[in-house]
Every structure is written in structure tokens, then in C-alpha cells.
Design a protein around this motif. Structure first.
Motif, mmCIF file in Angstrom:
data_model
loop_
_atom_site.group_PDB
_atom_site.id
_atom_site.type_symbol
_atom_site.label_atom_id
_atom_site.label_comp_id
_atom_site.label_asym_id
_atom_site.label_seq_id
_atom_site.Cartn_x
_atom_site.Cartn_y
_atom_site.Cartn_z
ATOM 1 N N GLU A 99 0.830 -1.201 -0.034
ATOM 2 C CA GLU A 99 -0.086 0.141 -0.181
ATOM 3 C C GLU A 99 0.868 1.220 -0.069
ATOM 4 N N GLY A 100 1.190 1.772 -1.055
ATOM 5 C CA GLY A 100 1.915 3.097 -1.099
ATOM 6 C C GLY A 100 3.331 2.742 -0.942
ATOM 7 N N ASN A 101 3.895 3.397 0.021
ATOM 8 C CA ASN A 101 5.432 3.003 0.603
ATOM 9 C C ASN A 101 5.422 2.134 1.421
#
Length: 212
Positions: free
Chosen positions: A51-53
Motif C-alpha cells: 500500500e503506497g510506500n
């Protein structure tokens, strides 16, 4: 296993199914595995897990106790602070995914750095009161063995009609599971999985994790 037997284990709470971690000596995964690589089902799904970073690491895969065509895989954030701070449903950051049975991948893209791969033994039926007094890796059904027995862990779960499905307990780790320089993902604690339990078991989700 019949629906009646499922109801006995998951609703009546008088029996449970216990699983144990065993050193990985052959290519047989038995009822699943903890550590090692994620199932190959996830080889092309990294963008759906991360999730994202925030990167996730593979924790374990268990053959679904009541659906022989399915497995349940668990992924935990690589950043331990994420799930220390977000450890109760509906904000628990642990990912619990039901998916078709899949062999272990040859790719190490999700491999947890602190875990040495072990197989998960086939489940053994146990009286629930007996299971409360012995170590185990996974306990399906019966009553959860809690570290902190506080109502707020269950509030949102009850509101959404989710019931206890199984727990993963680090008291049941063999000494060979954690690398020499590694640490217990849940601080010698336990992870609790809940689900919609009616005529069938649906939507498994991380209920909460508790730390010693």
C-alpha cells in the motif's frame, strides 16, 4: 467436514483444532507453512498487497480447515510500528486473504526476514479446555486464548457480526523458527482472525493482535 461439525467447532466452542510448526524437512507443506515465500498465487499481485510506500511481508499460509479448495494467507507490514499502532479491527493493518490452493512461490519478494520456513502440521482435534493449557501455533475454533481480556477488542467485531475463527500464537513457535538475530513479529504475542460464520465461513479478517 460437514456443516454440523463446523458449527460444533466454531459456534458451540467445546472443541478446537490445533496445528503446530515443524522443521521443514521435505517438500511437503502438510497443512501449510509459516515463513519462506508466499504462495505463487501472489506472484503478480504485489501492487495489491503493498500500500503506497508501505511494504508487506508474508507470514503464513494455512489450508482452509473447512474448504479444501482454499487457503488463507496472512501478510504483515514490514514496518512493525504500523501494526503496533493499528492492531484492532476495523483498523488492524494485518492482511488476511482467502484464495485458491497454491504452491509456494520460487520468488522471495514477500519473504519475512526474521522467519525460517517451517511446515504447519495437519490439524488435531482437541477439547477446548485442554487447548487452553498447552502451546500451539494455530487454534481453530473453540474460545480464543487471550493475553488481554478487554471488551474493546471485540466491540466493532460484534457490531459487524464477526466471530472468532482462529488464532496464531507465538507461544507455539519452536526455537528454530526465528533467526538468531531476528525478533518475534508480535512480541511473543498472538494474532486473532475473525470471520462471518453462518452456513459457511466468509470474509476472514484480522480482528486484533495482542502483545506480551
Amino acid at each position: 467436514m460437514t456443516i454440523e461439525n463446523q458449527a460444533n467447532i466454531l459456534t458451540a466452542r467445546v472443541e478446537s483444532i490445533l496445528y503446530y510448526a515443524k522443521p521443514f524437512l521435505t517438500n511437503e507443506h502438510r497443512a501449510g507453512w509459516i515463513g519462506g515465500n508466499a504462495p505463487e498465487f501472489f506472484d503478480d499481485q504485489a501492487e495489491h498487497i503493498h500500500e503506497g510506500n508501505q511494504k508487506y511481508a508474508f507470514y503464513l499460509s494455512l489450508n482452509h480447515p473447512f474448504k479444501p479448495e482454499c487457503m488463507i494467507s496472512i501478510f504483515i507490514p514490514e514496518d512493525r510500528d504500523i501494526y503496533l499502532e493499528n492492531n484492532i479491527y476495523p483498523h488492524c493493518s494485518i492482511k488476511v486473504i482467502e484464495h485458491p490452493v497454491s504452491a509456494e512461490s520460487t520468488q522471495g519478494s514477500f519473504t519475512h526476514k526474521d522467519l525460517i520456513k517451517h511446515s504447519i502440521s495437519h490439524g488435531e482435534r482437541s477439547k477446548d479446555e485442554i487447548s487452553m493449557e498447552q502451546p500451539f501455533l494455530i487454534k481453530v475454533g473453540g474460545n480464543p486464548r487471550l493475553i488481554q481480556n478487554e471488551d474493546y477488542y471485540f466491540a466493532k467485531l460484534k457490531k459487524d457480526s464477526l466471530s472468532f475463527f482462529f488464532q496464531v500464537d507465538e507461544d507455539g513457535y519452536p526455537d528454530t523458527l526465528i533467526r538468531e538475530d531476528g525478533s518475534y513479529p508480535f512480541g511473543f504475542g498472538s494474532l486473532y482472525i475473525f470471520a462471518k460464520i453462518e452456513k459457511e465461513i466468509r470474509h476472514p479478517a484480522a480482528g486484533f493482535c495482542q502483545f506480551s
